[in-house]
Design an enzyme around this catalytic site. Structure first.
Site, PDB file in Angstrom:
ATOM      1  N   ARG A 182     -12.130  -9.422 -20.226  1.00 33.08           N
ATOM      2  CA  ARG A 182     -13.496 -10.066 -19.797  1.00 33.08           C
ATOM      3  C   ARG A 182     -13.968  -9.359 -18.944  1.00 33.08           C
ATOM      4  NH1 ARG A 182     -11.058 -14.097 -22.731  1.00 33.08           N
ATOM      5  NH2 ARG A 182     -12.175 -15.634 -23.954  1.00 33.08           N
ATOM      6  N   GLY A 229      -7.126  -8.908 -30.818  1.00 29.99           N
ATOM      7  CA  GLY A 229      -7.953 -10.007 -31.348  1.00 29.99           C
ATOM      8  C   GLY A 229      -9.217 -10.118 -30.441  1.00 29.99           C
ATOM      9  N   ASP A 270      -1.506 -20.511 -27.171  1.00 33.33           N
ATOM     10  CA  ASP A 270      -0.541 -19.424 -26.832  1.00 33.33           C
ATOM     11  C   ASP A 270       0.597 -19.611 -26.415  1.00 33.33           C
ATOM     12  OD1 ASP A 270      -2.811 -17.643 -27.755  1.00 33.33           O
ATOM     13  OD2 ASP A 270      -3.351 -16.898 -25.792  1.00 33.33           O
TER      14      ASP A 270
END
Ligand code: S3P
Length: 413
Positions: free
Chosen positions: A10, A77, A297
């Site tokens: 990000r 992803g 995760d």
């Protein structure tokens, strides 16, 4: 701890579309965040990297250029799902590709809302990479209720919303990681039991100059390894403690883990702290399905912890695990079964009959090229009486290039 993967992606993407120069310290050297940097370079963004410092000259949201070659997202992803929101809203004609694993993961979840917003994006069989993106006629305002608790999907829609003259509103009923909202300072307000987040062309995109926190998802392997191995005492420094990420911390604490948190502070907008981990006697747990997005995760390594708890644990509502780098429910069921653990695989989770005296059989564990499978199998093997083999173990470089070195250091000391 290695730098946080989600925040690294990000930081780089948001820096690229801001109008300012950003200096990001402690940027991840792992393969996935490096895929993001190479895609940004292909889009005409000046990115320089020296050791763990990355400098990005923001080109502004309309300054990205058409790439000469397909954007290769590798195994990532997050690169594909977030960057497609930006390039498709910006109307950059391009193709996005990925490796075999990424090309088998559904992109329908992003293609559908992006099309509703007016983006022109197509997938192979309407669902998979390669994605083909072209120019659009403008971004339409939309109120979008997330059909799945996915931070990748939420971020994709919000990033596309940055190109709309009218606000895009995303309704989130189950909280997923909120790095995008935090790092971009997006407006949000309570809505029913969840919240509504907004983005539009009016949002000024801030520079992303901070040090990326240590990766909580990487730390989770040591939270479990330290808890299940007798006489452990580990200090994990400067770990990201964003509450939308730390579900596994609280779950392990509820199971009886012995953690001490100190030096709590902030890196930019993100909370960080040191965590001390000591060996513990673990109790079983029934995971509330609402907590799943908060520990998605970390579930593989939580399953390992559950094998050493005193009784039956259960995970439900974790069907999303089947859509990760590999089908993580099946892959973990195979790993745990090969080690002799008593488990029952369900369509959306697993029942694990734990035993504090469990000694995993040495085995040849298949990682399926999935970094988190390899690391979960390694943590399991630390309690084994013999040598195990982990197939394609180098895949840990996707998120944690020093994992094997760290494990070696810890088991020698
Ligand atoms: C991520 C979100 C999660 C997570 C992935 C990284 C992100 O995926 O599993 O490793 O950085 O936004 P979903 O949002 O699809 O659950």
């Amino acid at each position: 701890m290695p730098p946080d993967k989600s925040i690294s992606h990000r930081a780089a993407m948001f820096a690229a579309i801001s109008n300012e120069k950003s200096i990001i310290d402690n940027y991840s050297a792992a393969a996935d965040p490096q895929s993001t940097l190479s895609c940004l370079r292909q889009l005409g963004v000046s990115v320089s990297q020296e050791n763990d410092r990355v400098e990005i000259e923001g080109v502004g949201r309309d300054g990205l250029q058409k790439p000469d070659q397909p954007l290769d997202c590798g195994n990532s992803g997050t690169t594909m799902r977030l960057l497609s929101g930006i390039v498709s809203a910006a109307g950059i004609e391009c193709e996005m590709t990925g490796d075999e694993s990424l090309s088998a993961r559904t992109m329908k979840r992003i293609i559908e809302p992006l099309r509703q917003m007016g983006c022109v994006i197509e997938g192979r069989d309407q669902e998979f990479a390669p994605l083909k993106i072209s120019w659009n006629n403008g971004i339409k305002p939309m109120r979008y209720t997330l059909p799945i608790a996915s931070a990748q999907l939420k971020s994709c829609v919000l990033l596309a919303g940055l190109y709309g003259n009218q606000p895009t509103e995303v309704v989130e009923t189950v909280q997923s990681r909120d790095h995008t909202e935090r790092l971009l300072d997006l407006k949000s307000e309570a809505y029913g039991t969840g919240k509504i987040i907004q983005s539009s062309r009016e949002d000024v995109l801030p520079a992303q100059s901070y040090a990326v926190p240590g990766d909580f998802s990487a730390a989770a392997f040591w939270l479990v390894a330290g808890s299940i191995n007798p006489k452990s005492d580990l200090n994990l420094k400067h770990v990201g403690m964003n509450p939308s990420r730390t579900g596994a911390f609280h779950i392990l604490e509820e199971m009886g883990a012995e953690f001490t948190v100190s030096n709590s502070t902030f890196e930019g907008k993100e909370p960080v702290a040191d965590i001390r981990v000591k060996s513990a006697n673990l109790k079983p747990i029934n995971l509330d399905p609402k907590l799943i997005p908060n520990c998605i995760d970390e579930l593989p390594v939580l399953m390992v912890a559950m094998c050493f708890a005193d009784g039956k644990s259960e995970i439900s509502g974790a069907e999303e695990l089947r859509h990760k780098e590999t089908d993580r429910l099946s892959a973990m069921a195979d790993i745990l079964t090969a080690a002799g653990a008593e488990i029952e695989l369900k369509s959306d989770g697993m029942v694990i009959f734990g035993d504090p005296g469990f000694i995993p059989h040495p085995a040849r564990f298949k990682s399926h090229h999935d970094h988190r499978m390899a690391m979960a199998a390694a943590v399991l093997s630390t309690r084994s009486a013999g040598n195990s083999e982990i197939v394609d173990a180098e895949c840990t470089a996707i998120s944690y290039p020093d994992f094997w070195t760290h494990l070696h250091q810890l088991t020698q000391s």
